[in-house]
Structure formats: C-alpha cells, structure tokens
Design a protein around this motif. Structure first.
Motif, mmCIF file in Angstrom:
data_model
loop_
_atom_site.group_PDB
_atom_site.id
_atom_site.type_symbol
_atom_site.label_atom_id
_atom_site.label_comp_id
_atom_site.label_asym_id
_atom_site.label_seq_id
_atom_site.Cartn_x
_atom_site.Cartn_y
_atom_site.Cartn_z
ATOM 1 N N GLY A 118 -2.315 -5.371 -2.449
ATOM 2 C CA GLY A 118 -2.386 -4.129 -1.672
ATOM 3 C C GLY A 118 -2.806 -2.960 -2.534
ATOM 4 N N ALA A 119 -3.428 -1.979 -1.902
ATOM 5 C CA ALA A 119 -3.855 -0.766 -2.624
ATOM 6 C C ALA A 119 -3.638 0.437 -1.718
ATOM 7 N N GLY A 120 -2.432 0.556 -1.205
ATOM 8 C CA GLY A 120 -2.085 1.668 -0.314
ATOM 9 C C GLY A 120 -1.541 2.848 -1.099
ATOM 10 N N GLY A 121 -0.880 3.742 -0.367
ATOM 11 C CA GLY A 121 -0.445 5.015 -0.940
ATOM 12 C C GLY A 121 0.518 4.912 -2.107
ATOM 13 N N VAL A 122 1.296 3.849 -2.173
ATOM 14 C CA VAL A 122 2.347 3.793 -3.197
ATOM 15 C C VAL A 122 1.934 2.896 -4.380
ATOM 16 N N SER A 155 -5.186 -6.993 -6.249
ATOM 17 C CA SER A 155 -6.068 -7.491 -5.205
ATOM 18 C C SER A 155 -5.747 -6.794 -3.895
ATOM 19 N N ASN A 156 -6.788 -6.411 -3.185
ATOM 20 C CA ASN A 156 -6.611 -5.734 -1.896
ATOM 21 C C ASN A 156 -7.684 -6.222 -0.935
ATOM 22 N N ARG A 157 -7.301 -6.338 0.337
ATOM 23 C CA ARG A 157 -8.249 -6.811 1.358
ATOM 24 C C ARG A 157 -9.565 -6.032 1.277
ATOM 25 N N THR A 158 -9.445 -4.710 1.205
ATOM 26 C CA THR A 158 -10.639 -3.873 1.053
ATOM 27 C C THR A 158 -10.826 -3.608 -0.441
ATOM 28 N N LYS A 159 -11.796 -4.312 -1.026
ATOM 29 C CA LYS A 159 -11.896 -4.302 -2.486
ATOM 30 C C LYS A 159 -12.188 -2.905 -3.052
ATOM 31 N N GLU A 160 -12.919 -2.088 -2.267
ATOM 32 C CA GLU A 160 -13.257 -0.741 -2.780
ATOM 33 C C GLU A 160 -11.999 0.058 -3.124
ATOM 34 N N LYS A 161 -10.939 -0.150 -2.321
ATOM 35 C CA LYS A 161 -9.702 0.608 -2.600
ATOM 36 C C LYS A 161 -9.049 0.145 -3.905
ATOM 37 N N ALA A 162 -9.168 -1.143 -4.190
ATOM 38 C CA ALA A 162 -8.661 -1.655 -5.475
ATOM 39 C C ALA A 162 -9.525 -1.081 -6.608
ATOM 40 N N THR A 208 2.601 -4.752 -2.173
ATOM 41 C CA THR A 208 2.657 -3.323 -1.827
ATOM 42 C C THR A 208 1.900 -3.083 -0.522
ATOM 43 N N SER A 209 1.391 -4.169 0.089
ATOM 44 C CA SER A 209 0.654 -3.995 1.344
ATOM 45 C C SER A 209 1.644 -3.916 2.502
ATOM 46 N N SER A 210 1.129 -3.571 3.671
ATOM 47 C CA SER A 210 2.027 -3.465 4.822
ATOM 48 C C SER A 210 2.166 -4.793 5.564
ATOM 49 N N VAL A 211 1.592 -5.861 4.995
ATOM 50 C CA VAL A 211 1.696 -7.175 5.646
ATOM 51 C C VAL A 211 3.131 -7.687 5.523
ATOM 52 N N GLY A 212 3.751 -7.925 6.681
ATOM 53 C CA GLY A 212 5.142 -8.375 6.677
ATOM 54 C C GLY A 212 6.054 -7.370 7.368
ATOM 55 N N ASP A 232 -10.837 -10.595 -5.995
ATOM 56 C CA ASP A 232 -11.138 -10.643 -4.553
ATOM 57 C C ASP A 232 -9.885 -11.020 -3.779
ATOM 58 N N TRP A 233 -9.773 -10.498 -2.567
ATOM 59 C CA TRP A 233 -8.639 -10.806 -1.696
ATOM 60 C C TRP A 233 -8.611 -12.297 -1.371
ATOM 61 N N GLY A 234 -7.450 -12.904 -1.547
ATOM 62 C CA GLY A 234 -7.327 -14.342 -1.290
ATOM 63 C C GLY A 234 -7.239 -15.126 -2.591
ATOM 64 N N THR A 257 5.601 11.253 2.740
ATOM 65 C CA THR A 257 5.348 9.827 2.861
ATOM 66 C C THR A 257 3.981 9.585 3.482
ATOM 67 N N VAL A 258 3.706 8.312 3.813
ATOM 68 C CA VAL A 258 2.378 7.906 4.293
ATOM 69 C C VAL A 258 1.946 8.773 5.476
ATOM 70 N N PRO A 259 0.757 9.263 5.586
ATOM 71 C CA PRO A 259 -0.384 9.043 4.674
ATOM 72 C C PRO A 259 -0.729 10.266 3.816
ATOM 73 N N PHE A 260 0.285 11.065 3.429
ATOM 74 C CA PHE A 260 -0.025 12.366 2.823
ATOM 75 C C PHE A 260 0.208 12.472 1.318
HETATM 76 P P1 ATR Z 1 -2.405 3.829 3.240
HETATM 77 O O1 ATR Z 1 -3.549 2.979 2.782
HETATM 78 O O2 ATR Z 1 -2.747 4.749 4.357
HETATM 79 O O3 ATR Z 1 -1.657 4.475 2.148
HETATM 80 P P2 ATR Z 1 -0.401 1.873 3.312
HETATM 81 O O4 ATR Z 1 0.475 1.395 4.427
HETATM 82 O O5 ATR Z 1 0.214 2.460 2.113
HETATM 83 O O6 ATR Z 1 -1.425 2.833 3.965
HETATM 84 O O7 ATR Z 1 -1.359 0.673 2.831
HETATM 85 C C1 ATR Z 1 -1.624 -0.387 3.591
HETATM 86 C C2 ATR Z 1 -1.998 -1.525 2.643
HETATM 87 O O8 ATR Z 1 -1.794 -2.762 3.304
HETATM 88 C C3 ATR Z 1 -3.465 -1.505 2.255
HETATM 89 O O9 ATR Z 1 -3.600 -2.033 0.968
HETATM 90 C C4 ATR Z 1 -4.073 -2.443 3.300
HETATM 91 O O10 ATR Z 1 -5.269 -3.058 2.935
HETATM 92 P P3 ATR Z 1 -6.690 -2.365 3.268
HETATM 93 O O11 ATR Z 1 -6.922 -1.376 2.189
HETATM 94 O O12 ATR Z 1 -7.662 -3.473 3.272
HETATM 95 O O13 ATR Z 1 -6.524 -1.727 4.620
HETATM 96 C C5 ATR Z 1 -3.007 -3.489 3.388
HETATM 97 N N1 ATR Z 1 -3.064 -4.232 4.629
HETATM 98 C C6 ATR Z 1 -2.707 -3.822 5.862
HETATM 99 N N2 ATR Z 1 -2.875 -4.807 6.766
HETATM 100 C C7 ATR Z 1 -3.368 -5.885 6.092
HETATM 101 C C8 ATR Z 1 -3.733 -7.230 6.442
HETATM 102 N N3 ATR Z 1 -3.634 -7.662 7.701
HETATM 103 N N4 ATR Z 1 -4.166 -8.049 5.471
HETATM 104 C C9 ATR Z 1 -4.270 -7.633 4.198
HETATM 105 N N5 ATR Z 1 -3.929 -6.381 3.783
HETATM 106 C C10 ATR Z 1 -3.490 -5.521 4.719
#
Ligand code: ATR
Length: 277
Positions: free
Chosen positions: A135-139, A157-164, A192-196, A178-180, A62-65
């Motif tokens: 979101g653009a995290g691990g999953v 869309s992801n807060r950090t656009k480079e990851k998207a 799929t983000s961790s917000v919430g 763009d985020w928003g 699981t996260v972050p591996f």
């Molecule tokens: P990992 O990126 O290590 O796999 P994750 O929990 O799977 O971790 O991913 C976290 C996701 O939630 C990412 O898309 C992250 O956005 P960033 O890439 O910009 O970090 C997003 N996220 C976490 N907190 C956030 C917030 N306060 N607002 C918007 N997006 C958020």
C-alpha cells in the motif's frame, strides 16, 4: 471551552474522540472537549484560522488531508517534513505547527520486539531486517520513516505503482515491486492498504511458504484494527507467524498528540485499550 477536533472525510468511524475525551476526563482537564468534524478541502483554511484565533486548541488530521493540510501551515516538525504527512496541529509562538505522531506511534507499537543492542557497533535495531510494505496511502510514509530510521531494508508495493514511485522520491533507499510480487525474505510484512477494512476482502499475495518453523518470528502487521483480525492476519496466525493489528499504533499516536497539546503523556492503560474493543 478548550476545543479539540479530528478532521477528515469520512470521519464518522473515527475513534479518536473516545480516546482523547477519556484522557481529558482522566486528567481532569476541565472545560475541554474533543470532537470530530467532517470537512472538505475548501474548509482547511478556515480550520487554520480558527486555531490562529484560539477558537480551536488542537486538531488531528486524518484521511485524506494529511498532505493537503501542509500548504496552510507555518511550520512542520522534522518527521512531518520528512514524511510530508501531518496528523496533529498546535499553535506555538503564534505559528501553526504541523506534527507527525503516526511514525513514533507505529514504532512504539513494535519496539519491544526489536530491542536496541547498545553493545553493537550498529545499534539500530532493524539493521539487516527485510520489511515488505503493502500500500502507498496517506500513512505509508510514516511507516517507512519509522522503519528506515531504525536501519531496515524496505521493499514497497502498491496496486498503483506510480504512488509507490512517488514515495521512492521521498525515500530513495526503498525498492519498489510490481503489485502481486513479493520479496522472498521478509522479517516484517505490513499492510498499510485499505484492503481488509471490508469483511472478507483479502490482500491477494501468497505467503503460504511462511509456514516453516524458522518463520515463526516473522511479524505480519495490519494497520487496520477494525475488524480486529483481517484475513491477512488470520492466515498469518494460522501459519504460526507473529501478528499485530493497528490498535496500539492508533493509541500511541493519540498519546503523543495529547502530549503536544497538554504536556501530559497519558498512560495506555487497560481501560483505554478496552475502549477500542
Ligand atoms: P489515500 O490514498 O487517500 O491516503 P488510503 O486509504 O490511505 O487512502 O490508501 C488506500 C491504499 O489502499 C492505497 O495504497 C490503495 O492503492 P491504490 O493506490 O492503488 O489506490 C490501496 N487499495 C485500496 N483498495 C485496494 C485494492 N482493492 N487492492 C489493492 N490495493 C488497494
């Protein structure tokens, strides 16, 4: 003793041991145990060696591996290769193979809502459907893979656009916003983000126009299942949209991992569903 592990960091919150040990017991797999282990990146090599030496039978990642484990593996299954994300390890013919069961687990959780039309010239069930992924995290790559293979149009869309944009390199057919911002038409919106994860935290994208009757079939899906209902889902429910949390995806990915290790496809019965409440 046949030992199974889930590894991650943090790992204390993982409910995989609860589920896997329930199935181990239910199927009378004596001398088997599934545990969680917090590891650092430097420990990954050792985990692989332990599988090689049969000290561990199977591992969930699981996260972050999920991506970081890939260089240590001998082979990847097709979905793991396409998503660059591995959540299950098993040794086959002396090779350590990385699998992705997240993608199939996710599709299992929604497939009843989008049945195949065998009579259609285009039998993929999501052709013409517009999906918005936050979101653009691990999953996230697992979610994109599941949806695009069923024919969906995907906007990400992801807060950090480079990851998207990194995900767009893997899946060139997706569109990045763009985020928003958000597309005007969405059949499914997936967080799929961790917000919430933290109570009262909220995805700050406005869907208040989704309160019309014809939006009642729009599905708002949050991968988070603890809390059971994030603000994102609560607002959708109050607007009259369909909602789903990540519980069934979690159970289904676990089911497929158990199947890889034991050849048994466990049933997702009421008891195992209740374990997560
Ligand atoms: P990992 O990126 O290590 O796999 P994750 O929990 O799977 O971790 O991913 C976290 C996701 O939630 C990412 O898309 C992250 O956005 P960033 O890439 O910009 O970090 C997003 N996220 C976490 N907190 C956030 C917030 N306060 N607002 C918007 N997006 C958020």
């Amino acid at each position: 003793m046949r030992k199974y592990l889930v590894i991650g960091n943090p790992i204390g919150h993982s409910l995989s041991p609860l589920i896997q040990n329930y199935w181990i017991k239910k199927h009378h797999l004596v001398e088997s145990i599934y545990e969680r282990k917090k590891v650092e990146e430097k420990d990954l090599k050792n985990i692989i060696e332990e599988i090689r030496e049969d000290e561990i039978v199977g591992v969930n990642i699981t996260v972050p591996f999920k991506k970081l484990i890939i260089p240590f593996l001998d082979e990847l299954d097709f979905v793991a290769k396409e998503t660059q994300s591995v959540n299950t390890l098993f040794k086959i013919n002396n090779k350590i193979v990385g699998y992705n069961t997240d993608s199939a687990g996710f599709w299992d959780s929604i497939k009843e809502l989008y049945p195949y039309n065998k009579n259609s010239a285009m039998p993929k069930p999501l052709v013409g459907k517009h999906i918005f992924i936050l979101g653009a995290g691990g999953v996230t790559s697992s979610i994109i893979f599941a949806l695009k293979s069923k024919g969906a149009n995907i906007v990400l869309s992801n807060r950090t656009k480079e990851k998207a944009n990194e995900l767009k390199k893997l899946f060139p057919e997706i569109e990045v916003l763009d985020w928003g911002k958000r597309p005007s038409a969405c059949n499914i919106v997936i967080n799929t983000s961790s917000v919430g994860l933290i109570k009262d935290e909220e995805v700050k994208i406005d869907f208040s126009d989704y309160d019309k009757n014809f939006h009642k079939n729009t599905l708002f899906y949050d991968l988070i299942y603890n809390p059971k209902e994030t603000i994102f889902l609560k607002k959708a429910r109050l607007r009259g949209n369909k909602t789903m949390n990540g519980k069934m995806m979690f159970l289904n990915q676990a089911k497929y991992a158990f199947n890889i290790w034991t050849n048994i496809l466990p049933e997702i019965d009421d008891e195992v569903v209740k374990l997560l409440d």
